[in-house]
Write an enzyme that holds these catalytic residues in place. Structure first.
Site, PDB file in Angstrom:
ATOM      1  N   ILE A 107       0.845  -1.202   0.000  1.00 15.07           N
ATOM      2  CA  ILE A 107       0.000   0.000   0.000  1.00 15.07           C
ATOM      3  C   ILE A 107       0.878   1.249   0.000  1.00 15.07           C
ATOM      4  O   ILE A 107       1.940   1.279   0.617  1.00 15.07           O
ATOM      5  CB  ILE A 107      -0.958  -0.021   1.226  1.00 15.07           C
ATOM      6  N   VAL A 108       0.424   2.255  -0.723  1.00 15.64           N
ATOM      7  CA  VAL A 108       1.099   3.550  -0.689  1.00 15.64           C
ATOM      8  C   VAL A 108       0.245   4.498   0.134  1.00 15.64           C
ATOM      9  O   VAL A 108      -0.955   4.655  -0.109  1.00 15.64           O
ATOM     10  CB  VAL A 108       1.300   4.128  -2.113  1.00 15.64           C
ATOM     11  N   ASP A 109       0.890   5.089   1.131  1.00 14.99           N
ATOM     12  CA  ASP A 109       0.175   6.006   2.024  1.00 14.99           C
ATOM     13  C   ASP A 109       0.770   7.405   1.815  1.00 14.99           C
ATOM     14  O   ASP A 109       0.358   8.133   0.917  1.00 14.99           O
ATOM     15  CB  ASP A 109       0.332   5.482   3.454  1.00 14.99           C
ATOM     16  N   SER A 110       1.764   7.790   2.593  1.00 11.78           N
ATOM     17  CA  SER A 110       2.416   9.083   2.369  1.00 11.78           C
ATOM     18  C   SER A 110       3.252   9.054   1.096  1.00 11.78           C
ATOM     19  O   SER A 110       3.515  10.092   0.487  1.00 11.78           O
ATOM     20  CB  SER A 110       3.330   9.415   3.551  1.00 11.78           C
ATOM     21  N   GLY A 111       3.710   7.869   0.716  1.00 16.00           N
ATOM     22  CA  GLY A 111       4.576   7.723  -0.455  1.00 16.00           C
ATOM     23  C   GLY A 111       6.061   7.711  -0.099  1.00 16.00           C
ATOM     24  O   GLY A 111       6.905   7.437  -0.944  1.00 16.00           O
ATOM     25  N   ASP A 165      -1.376  -5.499   7.689  1.00 18.01           N
ATOM     26  CA  ASP A 165      -1.590  -5.777   9.112  1.00 18.01           C
ATOM     27  C   ASP A 165      -1.881  -4.524   9.909  1.00 18.01           C
ATOM     28  O   ASP A 165      -1.608  -3.402   9.468  1.00 18.01           O
ATOM     29  CB  ASP A 165      -0.308  -6.385   9.705  1.00 18.01           C
TER      30      ASP A 165
HETATM   31  P1  IMP Z   1       4.158   5.240   3.294  1.00 21.79           P
HETATM   32  O1  IMP Z   1       5.644   5.237   3.382  1.00 21.79           O
HETATM   33  O2  IMP Z   1       3.540   6.298   4.156  1.00 21.79           O
HETATM   34  O3  IMP Z   1       3.638   5.297   1.879  1.00 21.79           O
HETATM   35  O4  IMP Z   1       3.661   3.930   3.982  1.00 21.79           O
HETATM   36  C1  IMP Z   1       3.611   2.748   3.369  1.00 21.79           C
HETATM   37  C2  IMP Z   1       3.630   1.629   4.381  1.00 21.79           C
HETATM   38  O5  IMP Z   1       2.812   1.901   5.515  1.00 21.79           O
HETATM   39  C3  IMP Z   1       3.046   0.391   3.739  1.00 21.79           C
HETATM   40  O6  IMP Z   1       4.057  -0.389   3.156  1.00 21.79           O
HETATM   41  C4  IMP Z   1       2.386  -0.304   4.909  1.00 21.79           C
HETATM   42  O7  IMP Z   1       3.324  -1.141   5.545  1.00 21.79           O
HETATM   43  C5  IMP Z   1       2.016   0.793   5.865  1.00 21.79           C
HETATM   44  N1  IMP Z   1       0.590   1.183   5.780  1.00 21.79           N
HETATM   45  C6  IMP Z   1       0.078   2.333   5.332  1.00 21.79           C
HETATM   46  N2  IMP Z   1      -1.246   2.359   5.402  1.00 21.79           N
HETATM   47  C7  IMP Z   1      -1.611   1.158   5.898  1.00 21.79           C
HETATM   48  C8  IMP Z   1      -2.892   0.550   6.187  1.00 21.79           C
HETATM   49  O8  IMP Z   1      -3.993   1.118   5.999  1.00 21.79           O
HETATM   50  N3  IMP Z   1      -2.856  -0.705   6.686  1.00 21.79           N
HETATM   51  C9  IMP Z   1      -1.694  -1.380   6.909  1.00 21.79           C
HETATM   52  N4  IMP Z   1      -0.488  -0.864   6.638  1.00 21.79           N
HETATM   53  C10 IMP Z   1      -0.438   0.404   6.147  1.00 21.79           C
END
Ligand code: IMP
Ligand code: MG
Length: 186
Positions: A107-111, A165
């Site tokens: 999943i990509v959240d903040s990126g 998770d």
């Molecule tokens: P980013 O670096 O903020 O894009 O975060 C990505 C990582 O956060 C992913 O690889 C997940 O491990 C975790 N993550 C973000 N959102 C979720 C969610 O809704 N459920 C579970 N894991 C999440």
């Protein structure tokens, strides 16, 4: 007739993406990758542990190209808050120089995770580098990133299942479900 499996998680809000929807989407992405890499003899699926495991093992069965698989483990996440800091906990083994690499995450959240890992991998001179993610919380991006192959865009829910998770729980659900935070106990 088989009965629906019951999973012992009492914090599930609702099913966001069903098993059938996932299967169809993974199949389509697999077809797309098979077509895009028809001339590639050195294709590497590089998954980020542990969330991408279910996705990568399903996806690889749908890619009709010679390929290998490797993993990296990074952490950027504590509970349900994201920081811009990404730490490499364990690196991939393959020398990716000259390889067509597809970086795969759940999943990509903040990126930040994809942004940081992508930059690091580019320094290692792969022949090409693309990004594949099962889910994308588009409204949450804090850095600009491109996703070449995407399963689904989702709203800003915390989700579990299909590898994802919450504090290591929920990964084995075969579908993607939202977490009801009012019911969640650590
Ligand atoms: P980013 O670096 O903020 O894009 O975060 C990505 C990582 O956060 C992913 O690889 C997940 O491990 C975790 N993550 C973000 N959102 C979720 C969610 O809704 N459920 C579970 N894991 C999440
Ligand atoms: Mg992750």
């Amino acid at each position: 007739m088989s009965s629906q499996p019951k999973f012992p998680y009492d914090f599930i809000g609702g099913v966001l993406i069903t098993q059938e929807q996932i299967e169809q989407r993974v199949d389509a992405i697999g077809k797309q990758i098979s077509a895009d890499y028809v001339n590639s003899e050195k294709l590497l699926l590089l998954g980020l542990l542990r969330g991408s495991v279910m996705f990568i093992t399903d996806l690889m069965r749908k890619i009709q190209r010679p390929l290998t698989m490797d993993f990296m483990s990074v952490s950027s996440y504590a509970g349900n808050t994201t920081s811009g800091f990404v730490r490499i906990d364990s690196d991939h083994k393959t020398n990716i120089h000259g390889w067509d690499v597809i970086l795969i995450d759940d999943i990509v959240d903040s990126g930040f995770t994809i942004h940081t890992v992508r930059k690091l991998l580019l320094e290692r001179k792969p022949k090409s580098l693309k990004v594949c993610a099962m889910l994308d919380k588009v409204d949450r991006h804090k850095v600009e990133i491109g996703i070449d192959y995407l399963g689904f865009e989702i709203p800003d829910y915390f989700v579990v299942g299909y590898g994802l998770d919450i504090d290591e729980k929920g990964r084995n659900l075969p579908y993607i479900a939202s977490v009801d935070m009012t019911k969640y106990k650590k």
